[in-house]
Each structure stands twice: as structure tokens, then as C-alpha cells.
Design a protein around this motif. Structure first.
Motif, short mmCIF file in Angstrom:
data_model
loop_
_atom_site.label_atom_id
_atom_site.label_comp_id
_atom_site.label_asym_id
_atom_site.label_seq_id
_atom_site.Cartn_x
_atom_site.Cartn_y
_atom_site.Cartn_z
N SER A 1 53.37 109.65 17.55
CA SER A 1 52.52 110.85 17.49
C SER A 1 51.77 111.07 18.80
O SER A 1 51.68 112.20 19.29
CB SER A 1 51.54 110.70 16.32
OG SER A 1 50.66 111.78 16.27
N GLU A 2 51.22 110.01 19.37
CA GLU A 2 50.47 110.13 20.62
C GLU A 2 51.37 110.54 21.78
O GLU A 2 51.00 111.41 22.58
CB GLU A 2 49.75 108.82 20.94
CG GLU A 2 48.62 108.48 20.00
CD GLU A 2 47.39 109.36 20.20
OE1 GLU A 2 47.19 109.90 21.31
OE2 GLU A 2 46.63 109.49 19.24
N VAL A 3 52.54 109.93 21.90
CA VAL A 3 53.47 110.30 22.98
C VAL A 3 53.95 111.73 22.78
O VAL A 3 54.01 112.51 23.74
CB VAL A 3 54.66 109.31 23.06
CG1 VAL A 3 55.71 109.80 24.05
CG2 VAL A 3 54.17 107.93 23.47
N HIS A 4 54.25 112.10 21.55
CA HIS A 4 54.67 113.47 21.23
C HIS A 4 53.58 114.45 21.66
O HIS A 4 53.85 115.49 22.29
CB HIS A 4 54.96 113.58 19.74
CG HIS A 4 55.54 114.87 19.31
ND1 HIS A 4 54.79 116.00 19.09
CD2 HIS A 4 56.82 115.22 19.07
CE1 HIS A 4 55.57 116.99 18.72
NE2 HIS A 4 56.82 116.54 18.70
N GLY A 5 52.32 114.13 21.34
CA GLY A 5 51.20 115.00 21.72
C GLY A 5 51.05 115.13 23.22
O GLY A 5 50.78 116.21 23.74
N LEU A 6 51.22 114.03 23.94
CA LEU A 6 51.13 114.09 25.40
C LEU A 6 52.23 114.97 25.98
O LEU A 6 51.96 115.87 26.79
CB LEU A 6 51.25 112.68 25.99
CG LEU A 6 51.32 112.60 27.52
CD1 LEU A 6 49.96 112.90 28.13
CD2 LEU A 6 51.84 111.25 27.97
N ILE A 7 53.46 114.74 25.56
CA ILE A 7 54.60 115.48 26.11
C ILE A 7 54.52 116.96 25.78
O ILE A 7 54.82 117.80 26.63
CB ILE A 7 55.93 114.89 25.59
CG1 ILE A 7 56.08 113.42 25.96
CG2 ILE A 7 57.12 115.70 26.08
CD1 ILE A 7 56.13 113.15 27.44
N SER A 8 54.09 117.29 24.58
CA SER A 8 54.08 118.70 24.17
C SER A 8 52.79 119.43 24.56
O SER A 8 52.68 120.63 24.37
CB SER A 8 54.31 118.82 22.66
OG SER A 8 53.26 118.18 21.95
N GLY A 9 51.83 118.71 25.15
CA GLY A 9 50.57 119.34 25.53
C GLY A 9 50.72 120.30 26.70
O GLY A 9 51.73 120.33 27.39
N VAL A 10 49.67 121.09 26.94
CA VAL A 10 49.73 122.14 27.96
C VAL A 10 49.49 121.63 29.38
O VAL A 10 49.74 122.35 30.34
CB VAL A 10 48.72 123.28 27.65
CG1 VAL A 10 49.04 123.94 26.34
CG2 VAL A 10 47.29 122.78 27.69
N SER A 11 49.00 120.42 29.53
CA SER A 11 48.77 119.89 30.87
C SER A 11 50.08 119.78 31.62
O SER A 11 51.07 119.28 31.09
CB SER A 11 48.16 118.49 30.79
OG SER A 11 46.93 118.52 30.14
#
Length: 180
Positions: free
Chosen positions: A110-120
Motif C-alpha cells: 500500500s505504501e509503495v503503491h501510494g508513493l508511485i501513484s502520488g502527484v510528486s
């Protein structure tokens, strides 16, 4: 840690890419299961070295200042379900920082998914801890995190990253794995 690279880049690299924010940085640091004494001291040194290797535009993000803010203003959460799992988070106008210690497979995905899909546009993933000598898999509290897991996250339809978007995103992955 600073770059000066932004000034050297061509104008085409400095233009905004759809779906990404050039003015936002994201860091996810993961510390897998630790079974050896004194390993944490080594890991902290390696994490700092990894962060300092990250090419950050200091005109946008003073990373030293943001890390000091993280130390003093982060939120902390301890899992009731996974013994020893802790999450530390901090967010400002320019940086999002998450540190996950002793995560379960689900939390790490979940954390890696959130990082990759984030807007940064600028993303740093640091995976540290013990690994299996035969495969290089990161040992977690429950299970392992494998290179195939990472590939699956990148190809997930919800993440929606295609080859062009990966080129437009500045993703740096650092692995510090200690073999069992």
C-alpha cells in the motif's frame, strides 16, 4: 545533496508534465524486519547516505530543513495488528515523508503503491533491512517484498503508469539489503 542540476537541465526538462507536480518531493523509507543486534545503527547511516545521494533542487526544497521538521513534527502510528510495525509521517508544502518500520506485506504494498501513484514528480524509495541471500527479497514481519512485487505495483492499472509517465517522473530506488 544539492544539485545545481536544475540550472543545467534544458527547458524541456523543467516544464510541467501532466499529472505530476514539479514542486513536490516524496520519500518513502522502509525498514524491514531486523533480527540482528546493532543492525539499526548501520541502517540509519545507510538511509542518510541514500537521502543525501538524492538529487534535490534546493531552490524548491531545502531537504535538510524538511528533515529537521520531520524529526520534530512527524506523526507516529503503531499497528495494533502487526507487532513492532510503526509508521512515521510528515507532510509540508514541498515534501511528504513516510517511514515504515517492520511492515507487513499489505502495508508495504500500500505504501509503495501510494508513493508511485502520488502527484510528486520527485520520488525516493529506500528499502532497507535483511534479505534472503538466494533471492534478494526484503524480509518483512510477515513474508517478503520481492522484485516481482515491485513490478506488479508499477504495472497496476490503478497506478496507471505507462512508459512515458515513468520517464516524466523522477523515481529513485535505493536498496540496502543485508543477507541473512
Amino acid at each position: 545533496m544539492a544539485s545545481g542540476l536544475a540550472a543545467a537541465k534544458g527547458a524541456e526538462d523543467l516544464t510541467a508534465h501532466p499529472g505530476f507536480s514539479n514542486d513536490k518531493y516524496s520519500i518513502l523509507m522502509v525498514v524491514g524486519a531486523l533480527y540482528r543486534p546493532r543492525m539499526l545503527d548501520f541502517i540509519v547511516v545507510e538511509i542518510e547516505r541514500g537521502i543525501r545521494a538524492w538529487d534535490v533542487d534546493l531552490t524548491v526544497c531545502n531537504l535538510d530543513e524538511q528533515l529537521k521538521l520531520f524529526v520534530h513534527k512527524h506523526s507516529s502510528c503503531q499497528s495494533k495488528d502487526v507487532k513492532g510495525q510503526r509508521t512515521f509521517q510528515f507532510s509540508s508544502d514541498v515534501v511528504d515523508i513516510s517511514v515504515v518500520v517492520n511492515p507487513s506485506e499489505g502495508v508495504l504494498h500500500s505504501e509503495v503503491h501510494g508513493l508511485i501513484s502520488g502527484v510528486s514528480r520527485h520520488k525516493l524509495l529506500v528499502l532497507t533491512g535483511q534479505s534472503l541471500e538466494e533471492t534478494g527479497d526484503l524480509v518483512l514481519h510477515t513474508g517478503q517484498f520481492t522484485p516481482n512485487d515491485f513490478t506488479r505495483i508499477l504495472s497496476d492499472e490503478e497506478v496507471g503508469l505507462n512508459g512515458f509517465e515513468l520517464l516524466c517522473s523522477d523515481l529513485m530506488v535505493i536498496l540496502y539489503l543485508l543477507f541473512q
